[in-house]
Design a protein around this motif. Sequence first.
Motif, short mmCIF file in Angstrom:
data_model
loop_
_atom_site.label_atom_id
_atom_site.label_comp_id
_atom_site.label_asym_id
_atom_site.label_seq_id
_atom_site.Cartn_x
_atom_site.Cartn_y
_atom_site.Cartn_z
N GLU A 35 26.03 -0.48 5.11
CA GLU A 35 26.43 0.89 5.43
C GLU A 35 25.62 1.44 6.60
OE1 GLU A 35 25.97 3.22 1.88
OE2 GLU A 35 27.34 1.94 0.75
N GLU A 36 24.30 1.27 6.53
CA GLU A 36 23.44 1.78 7.58
C GLU A 36 23.66 1.04 8.90
OE1 GLU A 36 21.16 4.46 7.70
OE2 GLU A 36 22.36 4.92 5.94
N ALA A 37 23.87 -0.27 8.83
CA ALA A 37 24.11 -1.05 10.06
C ALA A 37 25.38 -0.57 10.76
CB ALA A 37 24.19 -2.54 9.75
N LYS A 38 26.43 -0.33 10.00
CA LYS A 38 27.68 0.18 10.58
C LYS A 38 27.46 1.54 11.23
CE LYS A 38 30.75 -2.01 7.27
NZ LYS A 38 31.63 -1.76 6.12
N ARG A 39 26.71 2.40 10.55
CA ARG A 39 26.44 3.73 11.06
C ARG A 39 25.65 3.65 12.37
NH1 ARG A 39 22.72 7.45 11.09
NH2 ARG A 39 21.16 6.29 9.94
N VAL A 40 24.60 2.83 12.39
CA VAL A 40 23.75 2.71 13.57
C VAL A 40 24.51 2.14 14.76
CG1 VAL A 40 21.72 1.51 14.50
CG2 VAL A 40 21.59 2.61 12.27
N PRO A 72 14.54 3.14 18.46
CA PRO A 72 14.27 4.26 17.53
C PRO A 72 15.30 4.34 16.40
CG PRO A 72 14.13 5.01 19.81
CD PRO A 72 14.67 3.61 19.84
N LEU A 73 16.55 4.03 16.71
CA LEU A 73 17.58 4.04 15.66
C LEU A 73 17.30 2.98 14.61
CD1 LEU A 73 20.82 4.49 17.82
CD2 LEU A 73 19.84 6.15 16.23
N MET A 74 16.89 1.78 15.07
CA MET A 74 16.62 0.70 14.13
C MET A 74 15.37 0.99 13.30
SD MET A 74 17.79 -2.53 16.47
CE MET A 74 17.58 -3.79 15.23
N LYS A 75 14.37 1.62 13.89
CA LYS A 75 13.18 2.01 13.12
C LYS A 75 13.57 3.00 12.02
CE LYS A 75 9.51 1.61 16.58
NZ LYS A 75 8.53 2.38 17.36
N ALA A 76 14.39 3.98 12.37
CA ALA A 76 14.85 4.96 11.38
C ALA A 76 15.68 4.28 10.30
CB ALA A 76 15.65 6.06 12.06
N TYR A 77 16.46 3.30 10.70
CA TYR A 77 17.31 2.52 9.78
C TYR A 77 16.44 1.80 8.75
CZ TYR A 77 20.16 -1.68 8.75
OH TYR A 77 20.81 -2.72 8.16
N ILE A 78 15.39 1.12 9.22
CA ILE A 78 14.50 0.39 8.32
C ILE A 78 13.79 1.38 7.38
CG2 ILE A 78 12.40 -1.04 8.21
CD1 ILE A 78 14.80 -2.58 9.32
N GLN A 79 13.37 2.50 7.92
CA GLN A 79 12.69 3.52 7.12
C GLN A 79 13.61 4.03 6.01
OE1 GLN A 79 9.58 3.93 7.76
NE2 GLN A 79 9.08 5.57 6.37
N PHE A 93 6.93 -2.43 11.02
CA PHE A 93 8.06 -2.47 11.94
C PHE A 93 7.75 -1.84 13.28
CE2 PHE A 93 10.49 -4.06 8.40
CZ PHE A 93 11.32 -4.97 9.05
N ASP A 94 6.79 -0.93 13.31
CA ASP A 94 6.36 -0.42 14.60
C ASP A 94 5.80 -1.56 15.44
OD1 ASP A 94 5.98 1.77 16.41
OD2 ASP A 94 3.83 1.65 15.99
N LEU A 95 4.96 -2.40 14.82
CA LEU A 95 4.43 -3.57 15.53
C LEU A 95 5.53 -4.56 15.88
CD1 LEU A 95 1.15 -4.22 13.52
CD2 LEU A 95 1.35 -3.40 15.88
N PHE A 96 6.44 -4.78 14.95
CA PHE A 96 7.55 -5.71 15.19
C PHE A 96 8.35 -5.28 16.42
CE2 PHE A 96 12.09 -6.66 14.62
CZ PHE A 96 12.05 -8.04 14.53
N PHE A 97 8.75 -4.02 16.46
CA PHE A 97 9.57 -3.55 17.57
C PHE A 97 8.80 -3.49 18.88
CE2 PHE A 97 12.41 -2.01 14.15
CZ PHE A 97 13.56 -2.66 14.56
N LYS A 98 7.50 -3.18 18.82
CA LYS A 98 6.70 -3.24 20.04
C LYS A 98 6.69 -4.67 20.59
CE LYS A 98 3.61 0.64 19.30
NZ LYS A 98 2.28 1.09 18.90
N GLY A 99 6.61 -5.64 19.69
CA GLY A 99 6.56 -7.03 20.11
C GLY A 99 7.84 -7.54 20.76
N ILE A 100 8.99 -7.00 20.37
CA ILE A 100 10.25 -7.50 20.93
C ILE A 100 10.81 -6.59 22.03
CG2 ILE A 100 10.84 -8.73 18.82
CD1 ILE A 100 12.98 -6.51 18.32
N SER A 101 10.13 -5.47 22.26
CA SER A 101 10.59 -4.54 23.31
C SER A 101 10.48 -5.19 24.68
CB SER A 101 9.78 -3.25 23.29
OG SER A 101 9.99 -2.56 22.09
N LYS A 102 11.37 -4.83 25.55
CA LYS A 102 11.39 -5.36 26.92
C LYS A 102 10.01 -5.22 27.53
CE LYS A 102 14.52 -6.66 30.02
NZ LYS A 102 15.36 -7.81 29.84
#
Length: 195
Positions: free
Chosen positions: A67-72, A81-88, A183-192
């Motif tokens: 449900e959340e993946a479809k919404r995002v 930021p959307l994916m961080k909010a999604y995980i939260q 997930f903050d660390l995870f997303f920092k690691g994969i950010s451009k």
Amino acid sequence: MNREQKKQLTEERILKVAIQLFTEQGYESTTVAKITEQAGVAKGTFFNYFHCKEDLLCKIQVNSVFEEAKRVMHIQGPMIPLMKAYIQELATRIKLNRSLARAIEQGNLSSPQLFANQIKQLNQINEALTPLFAKGQNRGEIEMNLEPGQLAQMAVQTYYGVMMSYCYNQGDDNLAIQMALSFDLFFKGISKGHI
């Protein structure tokens, strides 16, 4: 209405009632008997759809992911930021304490049926997350060094790593805080620009 549609509606009713009861009185206080009574189905009917209460919780979690993946996917704006909010949102939807998290993990690991269901659900979660990572890559926010499916798998591993750490009394008592930090660390690691 055909038989399959009736079955689908019954399963949805059980899930809806379970979510309501888990939210109102907590997972541990919610019994299968309370769920079936509130849903207006027999206990045997419950067990036609779910092997146990833990199986029901896993189904709720997987449905939440979809449900959340479809919404995002349909929201405009930066993906990270959307994916961080999604995980939260996923981490806080059903309030878990350490003993409950341990019980769920023990159930998943000790029952061959629940273990098989968990593997199936992990694959479904990967499928739901992969398009989100692809969208982030297409927008130039996420590095292209890894395939979206690999990124989805790494996100699931991060999620379950935090869950296992939580089960072993590591980190903050608040699971949502642990998820947010990891997930903050995870997303920092994969950010451009970070790989």
